[in-house]
Design a protein around this motif. Sequence first.
Motif, PDB file in Angstrom:
ATOM      1  N   VAL A  63       4.609  -0.469  -0.632  1.00 60.71           N
ATOM      2  CA  VAL A  63       5.529  -0.646  -2.169  1.00 60.71           C
ATOM      3  C   VAL A  63       3.969  -0.951  -2.579  1.00 60.71           C
ATOM      4  CG1 VAL A  63       6.507  -2.499  -3.013  1.00 60.71           C
ATOM      5  CG2 VAL A  63       7.460  -2.299  -0.940  1.00 60.71           C
ATOM      6  N   HIS A  64       4.538  -0.187  -3.717  1.00 61.09           N
ATOM      7  CA  HIS A  64       3.487  -0.771  -4.737  1.00 61.09           C
ATOM      8  C   HIS A  64       4.098  -0.845  -6.728  1.00 61.09           C
ATOM      9  CE1 HIS A  64      -0.443   0.619  -7.411  1.00 61.09           C
ATOM     10  NE2 HIS A  64      -0.065   1.405  -8.302  1.00 61.09           N
ATOM     11  N   LEU A  65       3.623  -1.703  -7.133  1.00 62.24           N
ATOM     12  CA  LEU A  65       4.400  -2.309  -8.438  1.00 62.24           C
ATOM     13  C   LEU A  65       3.197  -1.990  -9.862  1.00 62.24           C
ATOM     14  CD1 LEU A  65       6.831  -4.306  -7.602  1.00 62.24           C
ATOM     15  CD2 LEU A  65       7.411  -2.425  -7.851  1.00 62.24           C
ATOM     16  N   GLU A  66       3.237  -1.903 -10.319  1.00 62.26           N
ATOM     17  CA  GLU A  66       2.188  -2.164 -11.720  1.00 62.26           C
ATOM     18  C   GLU A  66       2.711  -2.264 -12.199  1.00 62.26           C
ATOM     19  OE1 GLU A  66       0.750   1.811 -12.743  1.00 62.26           O
ATOM     20  OE2 GLU A  66       1.006   2.408 -11.083  1.00 62.26           O
ATOM     21  N   LEU A  67       2.087  -4.797 -12.763  1.00 62.84           N
ATOM     22  CA  LEU A  67       2.760  -5.088 -13.628  1.00 62.84           C
ATOM     23  C   LEU A  67       2.457  -5.014 -14.802  1.00 62.84           C
ATOM     24  CD1 LEU A  67       2.796  -7.657 -11.461  1.00 62.84           C
ATOM     25  CD2 LEU A  67       5.227  -6.545 -11.876  1.00 62.84           C
ATOM     26  N   GLY A  68       2.867  -5.030 -16.388  1.00 62.70           N
ATOM     27  CA  GLY A  68       2.260  -4.788 -17.627  1.00 62.70           C
ATOM     28  C   GLY A  68       1.851  -6.165 -17.506  1.00 62.70           C
ATOM     29  N   MET A  69       1.616  -6.438 -18.526  1.00 66.52           N
ATOM     30  CA  MET A  69       0.856  -8.100 -19.662  1.00 66.52           C
ATOM     31  C   MET A  69       2.036  -9.278 -19.537  1.00 66.52           C
ATOM     32  SD  MET A  69      -1.198  -8.902 -22.729  1.00 66.52           S
ATOM     33  CE  MET A  69      -1.975  -7.676 -23.316  1.00 66.52           C
ATOM     34  N   LEU A  70       2.915  -9.459 -19.886  1.00 68.38           N
ATOM     35  CA  LEU A  70       4.168 -10.242 -20.097  1.00 68.38           C
ATOM     36  C   LEU A  70       4.431 -10.618 -18.396  1.00 68.38           C
ATOM     37  CD1 LEU A  70       6.309  -8.939 -22.981  1.00 68.38           C
ATOM     38  CD2 LEU A  70       3.899 -10.536 -22.662  1.00 68.38           C
ATOM     39  N   LEU A  71       4.003  -9.687 -17.209  1.00 70.36           N
ATOM     40  CA  LEU A  71       4.603  -9.871 -15.981  1.00 70.36           C
ATOM     41  C   LEU A  71       3.105 -10.274 -15.052  1.00 70.36           C
ATOM     42  CD1 LEU A  71       7.367  -7.411 -15.531  1.00 70.36           C
ATOM     43  CD2 LEU A  71       8.453  -9.979 -15.922  1.00 70.36           C
ATOM     44  N   ARG A  72       2.137 -10.171 -15.703  1.00 67.40           N
ATOM     45  CA  ARG A  72       1.287 -10.520 -14.834  1.00 67.40           C
ATOM     46  C   ARG A  72       0.772 -12.022 -14.156  1.00 67.40           C
ATOM     47  NH1 ARG A  72      -4.329  -7.344 -18.109  1.00 67.40           N
ATOM     48  NH2 ARG A  72      -3.361  -5.727 -18.219  1.00 67.40           N
ATOM     49  N   PRO A  73       1.697 -12.788 -14.933  1.00 63.25           N
ATOM     50  CA  PRO A  73       1.369 -14.280 -14.598  1.00 63.25           C
ATOM     51  C   PRO A  73       2.602 -14.652 -13.701  1.00 63.25           C
ATOM     52  CG  PRO A  73       1.221 -14.735 -17.090  1.00 63.25           C
ATOM     53  CD  PRO A  73       1.722 -12.972 -16.735  1.00 63.25           C
ATOM     54  N   PHE A  74       3.050 -13.703 -13.142  1.00 67.27           N
ATOM     55  CA  PHE A  74       4.493 -13.732 -12.202  1.00 67.27           C
ATOM     56  C   PHE A  74       4.072 -12.898 -10.739  1.00 67.27           C
ATOM     57  CE2 PHE A  74       6.695 -14.406 -16.938  1.00 67.27           C
ATOM     58  CZ  PHE A  74       6.833 -15.623 -16.136  1.00 67.27           C
ATOM     59  N   LYS A  75       2.855 -12.266 -11.092  1.00 73.20           N
ATOM     60  CA  LYS A  75       2.614 -11.076  -9.586  1.00 73.20           C
ATOM     61  C   LYS A  75       2.607 -12.010  -8.389  1.00 73.20           C
ATOM     62  CE  LYS A  75      -1.442  -8.795  -7.912  1.00 73.20           C
ATOM     63  NZ  LYS A  75      -2.694  -8.223  -8.599  1.00 73.20           N
ATOM     64  N   SER A  76       2.051 -13.639  -8.291  1.00 72.57           N
ATOM     65  CA  SER A  76       2.370 -14.682  -6.827  1.00 72.57           C
ATOM     66  C   SER A  76       3.600 -14.652  -6.203  1.00 72.57           C
ATOM     67  CB  SER A  76       1.345 -15.395  -7.165  1.00 72.57           C
ATOM     68  OG  SER A  76       1.664 -15.668  -6.310  1.00 72.57           O
ATOM     69  N   LYS A  77       4.205 -14.317  -7.605  1.00 75.09           N
ATOM     70  CA  LYS A  77       5.649 -14.931  -7.129  1.00 75.09           C
ATOM     71  C   LYS A  77       6.370 -13.737  -6.538  1.00 75.09           C
ATOM     72  CE  LYS A  77      10.368 -16.473  -8.635  1.00 75.09           C
ATOM     73  NZ  LYS A  77      10.823 -16.579  -9.999  1.00 75.09           N
ATOM     74  N   ILE A  78       6.234 -12.215  -7.192  1.00 72.70           N
ATOM     75  CA  ILE A  78       7.002 -11.261  -7.330  1.00 72.70           C
ATOM     76  C   ILE A  78       6.232 -10.684  -5.946  1.00 72.70           C
ATOM     77  CG2 ILE A  78       7.146  -8.804  -8.324  1.00 72.70           C
ATOM     78  CD1 ILE A  78       6.644  -9.817 -10.551  1.00 72.70           C
ATOM     79  N   GLU A  79       5.098 -10.642  -5.698  1.00 72.93           N
ATOM     80  CA  GLU A  79       4.208 -10.009  -4.366  1.00 72.93           C
ATOM     81  C   GLU A  79       5.027 -10.941  -3.228  1.00 72.93           C
ATOM     82  OE1 GLU A  79       0.181  -8.852  -2.551  1.00 72.93           O
ATOM     83  OE2 GLU A  79      -0.226 -10.250  -3.991  1.00 72.93           O
ATOM     84  N   GLN A  80       4.233 -12.468  -3.244  1.00 71.28           N
ATOM     85  CA  GLN A  80       4.859 -13.875  -2.462  1.00 71.28           C
ATOM     86  C   GLN A  80       6.871 -13.197  -1.760  1.00 71.28           C
ATOM     87  OE1 GLN A  80       4.937 -17.731  -3.770  1.00 71.28           O
ATOM     88  NE2 GLN A  80       2.626 -17.834  -3.381  1.00 71.28           N
ATOM     89  N   GLU A  81       7.433 -12.684  -3.246  1.00 77.92           N
ATOM     90  CA  GLU A  81       9.187 -11.794  -2.447  1.00 77.92           C
ATOM     91  C   GLU A  81       9.014 -11.022  -2.250  1.00 77.92           C
ATOM     92  OE1 GLU A  81      13.252 -12.789  -2.655  1.00 77.92           O
ATOM     93  OE2 GLU A  81      11.785 -14.357  -3.129  1.00 77.92           O
ATOM     94  N   ILE A  82       8.073 -10.006  -2.260  1.00 76.76           N
ATOM     95  CA  ILE A  82       7.690  -8.796  -1.484  1.00 76.76           C
ATOM     96  C   ILE A  82       8.040  -9.103   0.043  1.00 76.76           C
ATOM     97  CG2 ILE A  82       6.969  -6.828  -1.105  1.00 76.76           C
ATOM     98  CD1 ILE A  82       7.267  -6.574  -3.930  1.00 76.76           C
ATOM     99  N   HIS A  83       7.049 -10.094   0.278  1.00 74.55           N
ATOM    100  CA  HIS A  83       6.609 -10.131   1.312  1.00 74.55           C
ATOM    101  C   HIS A  83       7.916 -10.992   2.137  1.00 74.55           C
ATOM    102  CE1 HIS A  83       2.066  -8.442   2.040  1.00 74.55           C
ATOM    103  NE2 HIS A  83       1.885  -8.825   0.725  1.00 74.55           N
ATOM    104  N   ARG A  84       8.162 -11.807   1.614  1.00 76.63           N
ATOM    105  CA  ARG A  84       9.536 -12.876   2.216  1.00 76.63           C
ATOM    106  C   ARG A  84      10.786 -12.063   2.602  1.00 76.63           C
ATOM    107  NH1 ARG A  84      14.315 -15.320   1.628  1.00 76.63           N
ATOM    108  NH2 ARG A  84      15.256 -14.659  -0.890  1.00 76.63           N
ATOM    109  N   GLN A  85      10.915 -11.087   1.845  1.00 76.91           N
ATOM    110  CA  GLN A  85      11.615  -9.858   1.197  1.00 76.91           C
ATOM    111  C   GLN A  85      11.623  -9.116   3.066  1.00 76.91           C
ATOM    112  OE1 GLN A  85      15.138  -9.530   0.811  1.00 76.91           O
ATOM    113  NE2 GLN A  85      14.475 -11.660  -0.618  1.00 76.91           N
ATOM    114  N   LEU A  86      10.718  -9.035   2.875  1.00 77.43           N
ATOM    115  CA  LEU A  86      10.043  -7.761   4.638  1.00 77.43           C
ATOM    116  C   LEU A  86      10.727  -8.498   5.446  1.00 77.43           C
ATOM    117  CD1 LEU A  86       7.126  -5.467   2.570  1.00 77.43           C
ATOM    118  CD2 LEU A  86       9.728  -5.092   3.600  1.00 77.43           C
TER     119      LEU A  86
END
Length: 92
Positions: A63-86
């Motif tokens: 999985v590769h995602l590129e986050l824009g400036m507005l979503l950068r603060p949520f990077k950790s949450k998004i990454e944690q959710e990807i790991h949790r789902q996997l």
Amino acid sequence: MSAIDVHRAHTLDKDHAREAAEALARDLSCQFDLNYEWEGDHLTFKRSGVKGHLNITDDDLRVHLELGMLLRPFKSKIEQEIHRQLDQILKA
């Protein structure tokens, strides 16, 4: 852009790996309002401020995602959710 890269080994056959990837895409789509589309074994994600892809091989999901400036603060949450789902969809 800030990137998220997740590689996860699996022992599933290709059909089950695709089902797992579809489950991940559906869940992420609901949680983060992402649109996704399959092109063979390549899944692309897109929405305003984020784009990415998921590739399935015989022994891993990437999985590769590129986050824009507005979503950068949520990077950790998004990454944690990807790991949790996997973790959930690939447990055997």
